[in-house]
Write a protein that holds these residues in place. Structure first.
Motif, short mmCIF file in Angstrom:
data_model
loop_
_atom_site.label_atom_id
_atom_site.label_comp_id
_atom_site.label_asym_id
_atom_site.label_seq_id
_atom_site.Cartn_x
_atom_site.Cartn_y
_atom_site.Cartn_z
N LEU A 283 3.37 8.15 11.69
CA LEU A 283 3.85 7.14 10.77
C LEU A 283 4.75 6.16 11.48
CD1 LEU A 283 4.68 9.11 7.55
CD2 LEU A 283 2.63 7.90 8.16
N VAL A 284 4.88 5.02 10.85
CA VAL A 284 5.69 3.95 11.42
C VAL A 284 7.06 3.97 10.76
CG1 VAL A 284 5.73 1.52 11.92
CG2 VAL A 284 3.57 2.66 11.59
N ASN A 300 7.29 -4.02 -13.55
CA ASN A 300 6.93 -4.65 -12.29
C ASN A 300 5.43 -4.81 -12.22
OD1 ASN A 300 6.00 -2.10 -11.82
ND2 ASN A 300 7.57 -1.56 -10.33
N VAL A 301 4.97 -5.13 -11.03
CA VAL A 301 3.56 -5.46 -10.91
C VAL A 301 2.67 -4.27 -11.30
CG1 VAL A 301 3.43 -4.84 -8.46
CG2 VAL A 301 1.91 -6.57 -9.37
N PHE B 75 7.70 -6.59 -7.31
CA PHE B 75 6.66 -6.05 -6.46
C PHE B 75 6.95 -4.65 -5.99
CE2 PHE B 75 3.88 -9.49 -6.32
CZ PHE B 75 4.59 -10.67 -6.22
N ASP B 76 8.07 -4.10 -6.45
CA ASP B 76 8.41 -2.73 -6.09
C ASP B 76 8.46 -2.58 -4.57
OD1 ASP B 76 7.07 0.59 -6.67
OD2 ASP B 76 9.12 -0.14 -6.59
N ASP B 100 -0.85 1.88 -2.40
CA ASP B 100 -0.31 0.62 -2.90
C ASP B 100 -1.18 -0.55 -2.45
OD1 ASP B 100 1.20 -1.42 -3.83
OD2 ASP B 100 2.99 -0.92 -2.68
N THR B 102 -0.82 -3.58 -3.75
CA THR B 102 -0.25 -4.86 -4.13
C THR B 102 0.38 -5.62 -2.97
OG1 THR B 102 1.81 -3.77 -4.68
CG2 THR B 102 0.23 -4.07 -6.45
N LYS B 103 0.61 -4.93 -1.87
CA LYS B 103 1.25 -5.63 -0.75
C LYS B 103 0.84 -4.98 0.56
CE LYS B 103 5.29 -2.91 -1.93
NZ LYS B 103 4.80 -2.51 -3.25
N LYS B 143 0.95 2.99 8.93
CA LYS B 143 1.08 3.96 7.86
C LYS B 143 2.54 4.15 7.50
CE LYS B 143 -3.30 5.45 8.07
NZ LYS B 143 -3.78 4.15 8.50
N PHE B 144 2.79 4.41 6.26
CA PHE B 144 4.17 4.65 5.87
C PHE B 144 4.16 5.67 4.76
CE2 PHE B 144 3.78 2.32 1.94
CZ PHE B 144 2.70 1.50 2.20
N GLN B 145 5.28 6.29 4.59
CA GLN B 145 5.36 7.30 3.55
C GLN B 145 5.91 6.69 2.29
OE1 GLN B 145 7.85 10.36 4.98
NE2 GLN B 145 6.28 11.92 4.92
#
Lengths: 433, 151
Positions: A283-284, A300-301, B75-76, B100, B102-103, B143-145
């Motif tokens: 992971l980053v 929110n969205v 946009f959380d 996710d 949305t972004k 990648k992110f958690q």
């Protein structure tokens, strides 16, 4: 008749499909294609465009100049004959000659060969080949001039004069060079940029509480990266964050410690707490922002709340009746090719263009929009047709332009009361009175 | 990087940019100017901004500014940098393998990756689609958690 058609057919079928680079078209006309007027037009425009770019390069051929690498990367040339991009990546020196790679490419043998092939294949006229290359004599002259220029730059190191050149010609030229002659991989990254080599999925795991004790674990994994720029980066980060630590910290760790340092110094930003997120293998590491107020309640969205850029709190409203009239002027104003009417937000784009046009003409100063600009047809709990509720809404809009939102009370949204209930209610009131 | 790409700190600026960017993708990065990942992403954005200038506009929004918090909430956005794409004032979504859509969270490995992503968004938007699949292979997507309520 049939015999003739068959002849024509067989003639075409014998020719295989070929791709014409100039027209970007697959055709089976064979060599005849070069004489078609469409091809001739496309070819002449292509060559003219390339010629104009070349004239810029040739300007620098006659008078070589120096520039900073940060501006150099904006200069690139697409060589249409070789189908390659020629960027200015020659950043071995602090100052690099403008379009040196381009000149090198244009003077090279392979390029000349390809130009000849191109002209032969697409019928450009073999006499014009020399226009699109740089002769060896000119190249030799240019090289000499470059050397003397670089020598002078090294000797004098006067930033003043170099700055003049740099200010004059920094971003204007679309020149670049192909990488055939220069080894890009060896070009060092300028030492003021912070590249994040280690910023990939192969990073070693780090515990969330990052302190100097964990340096030794992550150290070995990052030593594969070329050390030169590495140490410079660590230095740069160290200098910029003012965080006193080991010089040999790996990139990532220096970054994390600086973040940690910032956080421990107290939150600088109102309502934002920058912390370090959990990291697991693959992971980053990203900075985590957590806002102090409650997110879920306001929508929110993900929950489908209205977007913040479409509801404004200041300024005039859009008159809903104005919308249909806007359609007609649009097609007459725009002379360009029609964009797909089914594209996302087509209606919005058309409307906004008209608005901007009107603003430009000074008819309407309309920067911000009221929250009520979306016409509210959905008054389902009201009796009557939609037109009635729309009329009511328009009346309200006119009223709101004069006053604030107090007029909402005029037409309170009432829950639906069935006829029976209403009858009963009236009976009750009658009875009571 | 604020002096190289337009940096927005007010809601009204962001609003007007979203509303006025017509028929072009708007790439809006939410980030902090002190974060190293954001800086690297800004570098990628700056260098590619000219290449995509015919069909995209790039802008930076400062996630530390007060007025921008509305957008962070909407946009959380919990990880920074995050990029949100717009087209004709519509929010464009991209499925890049995470939950996710949305972004875009994180940075890009190469400039070409960024250009590919923006191109995919543009093509989908011109066809009338609001969501698009990410053209990058999974190994090049950061990648992110996802944390839920700081768990």
């Amino acid at each position: 008749m049939n015999h003739n058609n068959k002849k024509k057919k067989s003639k075409n079928e014998q020719q295989e499909f070929d791709f014409c680079e100039v027209c970007r078209l697959n055709h089976n006309n064979g060599r005849r294609h070069n004489f078609f007027p469409s091809h001739k037009n496309a070819l002449s425009s292509l060559l003219a465009r390339f010629q104009s770019k070349l004239s810029d390069v040739k300007f620098f051929l006659k008078t070589p100049m120096l520039t900073l690498p940060e501006h150099a990367h904006q200069n690139r040339l697409w060589c249409v004959f070789c189908n390659c991009d020629v960027p200015e990546l020659d950043s071995q020196f602090a100052w690099s000659v403008i379009s040196s790679n381009a000149v090198g490419h244009l003077a090279s043998e392979e390029h000349w060969k390809r130009v000849k092939e191109f002209m032969w294949k697409y019928g450009g006229g073999m006499d014009r080949v020399d226009l699109f290359r740089i002769a060896e004599a000119d190249y030799a002259k240019w090289e000499k001039k470059c050397k003397s220029l670089k020598g002078e730059a090294a000797k004098t190191q006067s930033v003043g004069t170099l700055n003049d050149i740099h200010n004059k010609h920094n971003t204007e030229f679309a020149n670049s060079s192909c990488n055939n002659n220069f080894d890009v991989l060896n070009s060092c990254i300028p030492n003021y940029v912070v590249p994040l080599h280690s910023y990939t999925n192969e990073r070693a795991p780090l515990p969330s509480s990052v302190l100097s004790s964990s340096v030794s674990e992550t150290g070995p994994s990052l030593h594969n990266i070329p050390g030169g720029s590495h140490v410079q980066d660590a230095n740069y980060l160290k200098n910029s964050t003012g965080y006193v630590d080991n010089q040999h910290f790996p990139n990532s760790l220096a970054r994390e410690c600086s973040l940690y340092g910032d956080a421990s110094n107290g939150s600088v930003y109102s309502g934002v707490r920058a912390g370090i997120s959990e990291v697991s293998p693959g992971l980053v590491n990203l900075t985590h922002i957590s806002s102090t107020s409650k997110v879920a309640l306001e929508g929110n969205v993900h929950t489908g709340a209205p977007p913040p850029w479409l509801d404004g709190t200041k300024g005039d409203n859009l008159d809903p009746a104005w919308k249909p009239e806007s359609r007609n002027p649009v097609s007459s104003i725009e002379g360009k090719s029609k964009l797909n009417p089914k594209r996302v937000g087509a209606a919005w784009a058309e409307r906004r263009k008209v608005e901007l046009e009107m603003e430009r003409r000074g008819e309407r100063v309309n920067n911000n929009f009221d929250a009520n600009w979306l016409p509210n047809f959905g008054r389902v709990w009201q009796s009557g047709t939609r037109k009635e509720s729309r009329k009511q809404f328009q009346i309200e809009n006119d009223a709101i332009r004069e006053q604030d939102n107090h007029l909402e009370a005029l037409m309170p949204i009432q829950p639906y009361i069935s006829k029976r209930m209403r009858k009963d209610a009236t009976h009750d009131t009658v009875n009571k009175s | 990087m604020e002096y190289l790409l337009p940096t927005l700190r007010k809601k009204q600026e962001v609003d007007s940019l979203i509303r006025d960017t017509l028929d072009k993708v708007l790439v809006l990065r939410f980030g902090l100017s002190s974060d190293a990942v954001c800086l690297q992403l800004d570098d990628v954005l700056y260098k590619s901004a000219k290449d995509v200038s015919k069909f995209a506009t790039v802008a930076l929004a400062d996630a530390a500014a007060e007025e921008i918090q509305v957008y962070l909430k909407y946009f959380d956005i919990t990880y920074v940098p995050s990029i949100v794409f717009f087209f004709n004032a519509h929010h464009m979504k991209m499925d890049s393998g995470s939950a996710d859509h949305t972004k875009w969270v994180g940075t890009f490995h190469k400039k070409q990756d960024f250009v590919d992503v923006v191109e995919a968004i543009y093509r989908a938007a011109m066809k009338g689609k609001l969501i698009v699949n990410c053209p990058l292979p999974p190994e090049r997507i950061p990648k992110f958690q996802l944390l839920y309520k700081d768990v």
